[in-house]
Motif scaffolding. Structure first.
Motif, PDB file in Angstrom:
ATOM      1  N   ARG A 103       0.828  -1.211   0.000  1.00 22.72           N
ATOM      2  CA  ARG A 103       0.000   0.000   0.000  1.00 22.72           C
ATOM      3  C   ARG A 103       0.861   1.259   0.000  1.00 22.72           C
ATOM      4  O   ARG A 103       0.610   2.193  -0.751  1.00 22.72           O
ATOM      5  N   PRO A 202     -16.848  -0.268  -5.729  1.00 17.60           N
ATOM      6  CA  PRO A 202     -15.600   0.428  -5.403  1.00 17.60           C
ATOM      7  C   PRO A 202     -14.390  -0.446  -5.742  1.00 17.60           C
ATOM      8  O   PRO A 202     -14.479  -1.673  -5.745  1.00 17.60           O
ATOM      9  N   PRO A 204     -10.166  -0.550  -4.813  1.00 21.27           N
ATOM     10  CA  PRO A 204      -9.187   0.104  -3.937  1.00 21.27           C
ATOM     11  C   PRO A 204      -8.024   0.729  -4.711  1.00 21.27           C
ATOM     12  O   PRO A 204      -7.633   0.214  -5.763  1.00 21.27           O
ATOM     13  N   GLY A 205      -7.483   1.809  -4.181  1.00 19.91           N
ATOM     14  CA  GLY A 205      -6.327   2.473  -4.786  1.00 19.91           C
ATOM     15  C   GLY A 205      -5.185   1.496  -5.114  1.00 19.91           C
ATOM     16  O   GLY A 205      -4.637   1.541  -6.213  1.00 19.91           O
ATOM     17  N   PHE A 280     -19.536  -0.595   4.460  1.00 22.79           N
ATOM     18  CA  PHE A 280     -18.220  -1.255   4.342  1.00 22.79           C
ATOM     19  C   PHE A 280     -17.519  -1.460   5.692  1.00 22.79           C
ATOM     20  O   PHE A 280     -16.410  -1.974   5.736  1.00 22.79           O
TER      21      PHE A 280
HETATM   22  P1  XMP Z   1     -11.606  -3.646   4.160  1.00 24.07           P
HETATM   23  O1  XMP Z   1     -10.717  -4.658   3.467  1.00 24.07           O
HETATM   24  O2  XMP Z   1     -10.836  -2.715   5.021  1.00 24.07           O
HETATM   25  O3  XMP Z   1     -12.251  -2.801   2.987  1.00 24.07           O
HETATM   26  O4  XMP Z   1     -12.741  -4.316   4.884  1.00 24.07           O
HETATM   27  C1  XMP Z   1     -13.283  -1.840   3.149  1.00 24.07           C
HETATM   28  C2  XMP Z   1     -13.406  -1.076   1.836  1.00 24.07           C
HETATM   29  O5  XMP Z   1     -12.229  -0.300   1.614  1.00 24.07           O
HETATM   30  C3  XMP Z   1     -11.573  -0.683   0.427  1.00 24.07           C
HETATM   31  N1  XMP Z   1     -10.131  -0.660   0.671  1.00 24.07           N
HETATM   32  C4  XMP Z   1      -9.279   0.272   0.201  1.00 24.07           C
HETATM   33  N2  XMP Z   1      -9.490   1.337  -0.590  1.00 24.07           N
HETATM   34  N3  XMP Z   1      -7.202   1.852  -0.482  1.00 24.07           N
HETATM   35  C5  XMP Z   1      -8.433   2.115  -0.940  1.00 24.07           C
HETATM   36  O6  XMP Z   1      -8.585   3.081  -1.685  1.00 24.07           O
HETATM   37  C6  XMP Z   1      -6.906   0.809   0.320  1.00 24.07           C
HETATM   38  O7  XMP Z   1      -5.770   0.596   0.710  1.00 24.07           O
HETATM   39  C7  XMP Z   1      -8.016  -0.027   0.678  1.00 24.07           C
HETATM   40  N4  XMP Z   1      -8.121  -1.144   1.442  1.00 24.07           N
HETATM   41  C8  XMP Z   1      -9.425  -1.515   1.424  1.00 24.07           C
HETATM   42  C9  XMP Z   1     -12.092  -2.074   0.103  1.00 24.07           C
HETATM   43  O8  XMP Z   1     -11.998  -2.355  -1.296  1.00 24.07           O
HETATM   44  C10 XMP Z   1     -13.514  -1.962   0.604  1.00 24.07           C
HETATM   45  O9  XMP Z   1     -14.347  -1.322  -0.345  1.00 24.07           O
END
Ligand code: XMP
Length: 325
Positions: A103, A202, A204-205, A280
């Motif tokens: 990340r 959505p 993720p970045g 989420f």
């Molecule tokens: P998690 O895995 O934390 O995901 O339950 C919740 C929401 O967040 C998104 N996600 C991210 N989006 N950068 C982003 O822009 C990240 O590092 C990241 N990690 C999780 C995930 O796809 C979900 O919609």
């Protein structure tokens, strides 16, 4: 809706007043709804004085950069430059297996590439200067105290990096900062953005880099991408896309034995995830019919080289997160 149409007019006037008659604006787009709506609104307000940049980080979905280019340029009339930085990102990710490190590397490389490319963008009109940076920040991102981990790619950390954007002294412009996600979708529809884009899950970045567990290589990304593409295609064919909040395929770097034809194979595993959620923060796994899962599984194993087995993730959040890394 009266109030949202009103919002468009008011916001366009506000943007014009803020930017003035000669300044120009740049902004990053990801192909997601927030950045596309923000970019379209900006184009409506100031036309070719707005410049969008898409950084292809090598971990986007199948054909994503080309699709975004087509939609934004041809479909929405947005001035867009696509930067292929795949090799740069994949080079930095070489040998890295820790999710948080992935990340950080992607975040930092994104800022670095964006700043470098933003500095190369020339104003459309003589005597004008790029003075503003557009960000598709939504209201939930603004209230960071609630610490909602927004799914949208963000570059708000650029202040801490001390790069070109600071040197260029760009001022921030955030036209969506008072809106919630459903309002942004509504706004997108009114601005003529396609239904498919407006209702996109959505992404993720860090993209597919956190869906290829372990080391991210071009070959691994390719496998995850193909499997994900088949999965999403079938979800759409079965009419399930809008019943699901988010769905994707993960590639597990574990070898498993299989038999294809009369050959013994020893290949990796694809894990499928699909969730239903409001915010989420908590999520339930989606209950597919067996018929769907059978179909997707056989397509993935037959069509994607390097995959010998498909599993479905039946874990809710909590305790599991939505993403596997
Ligand atoms: P998690 O895995 O934390 O995901 O339950 C919740 C929401 O967040 C998104 N996600 C991210 N989006 N950068 C982003 O822009 C990240 O590092 C990241 N990690 C999780 C995930 O796809 C979900 O919609």
């Amino acid at each position: 809706d009266w109030s949202m149409e009103n919002f468009i007019d008011t916001e366009i006037s506000r943007i014009r007043a803020l930017v003035g008659p000669t300044a120009e604006v740049i902004g990053a787009v990801s192909g997601g709804v927030d950045s596309t709506v923000a970019a379209k609104l900006m184009t409506e307000a100031i036309g070719d004085r707005f410049h969008a940049i898409l950084v292809d980080n090598g971990v986007l979905r199948l054909n994503e950069a080309a699709n975004v280019k087509k939609t934004l340029t041809e479909g929405l009339g947005i001035d867009l430059t696509v930067i292929d930085a795949s090799e740069e990102f994949l080079g930095k990710l070489k040998g890295i297996t820790d999710p948080e490190k992935k990340r950080k590397i992607i975040g930092h490389t994104f800022i670095h590439v964006f700043e470098r490319e933003a500095a190369k963008i020339k104003p459309s009109h003589e005597g004008e200067e790029i003075e503003f940076l557009l960000q598709g920040t939504l209201y939930p991102d603004v209230i960071e105290s609630i610490s909602f981990k927004g799914p949208s790619q963000t570059i708000k950390t650029h202040h801490n990096v001390g790069g070109l954007l600071d040197d260029m002294k760009l001022k921030l412009i955030e036209p969506l900062r008072e809106l919630f996600k459903d309002e942004v979708r509504h706004l997108g529809e009114l601005l003529g953005i396609s239904h498919d884009l407006v209702w996109r899950h959505p992404f993720p970045g860090p993209g597919i880099a956190i869906r290829v567990l372990g080391e991210v290589t071009k070959e691994q990304v390719e496998i995850a991408r193909k499997a994900d593409h088949i999965y999403i295609e079938e979800i759409k064919k079965f009419g399930l896309y809008e019943k699901i909040s988010q769905a994707f395929a993960c590639l597990l770097p574990v070898k498993t034995v299989g038999v294809m034809g009369d050959q013994r194979v020893y290949e990796q595993v694809i894990a499928l995830r699909a969730i239903e959620t409001i915010d989420f923060m908590t999520a339930d796994w989606f209950v597919f019919e067996a018929k769907f899962l059978k179909h997707v599984s056989s397509r993935i194993v037959n069509e994607v080289d390097g995959v010998a087995r498909v599993v479905y993730d039946i874990t809710s959040k909590p305790p599991a997160t939505v993403e596997w890394e």
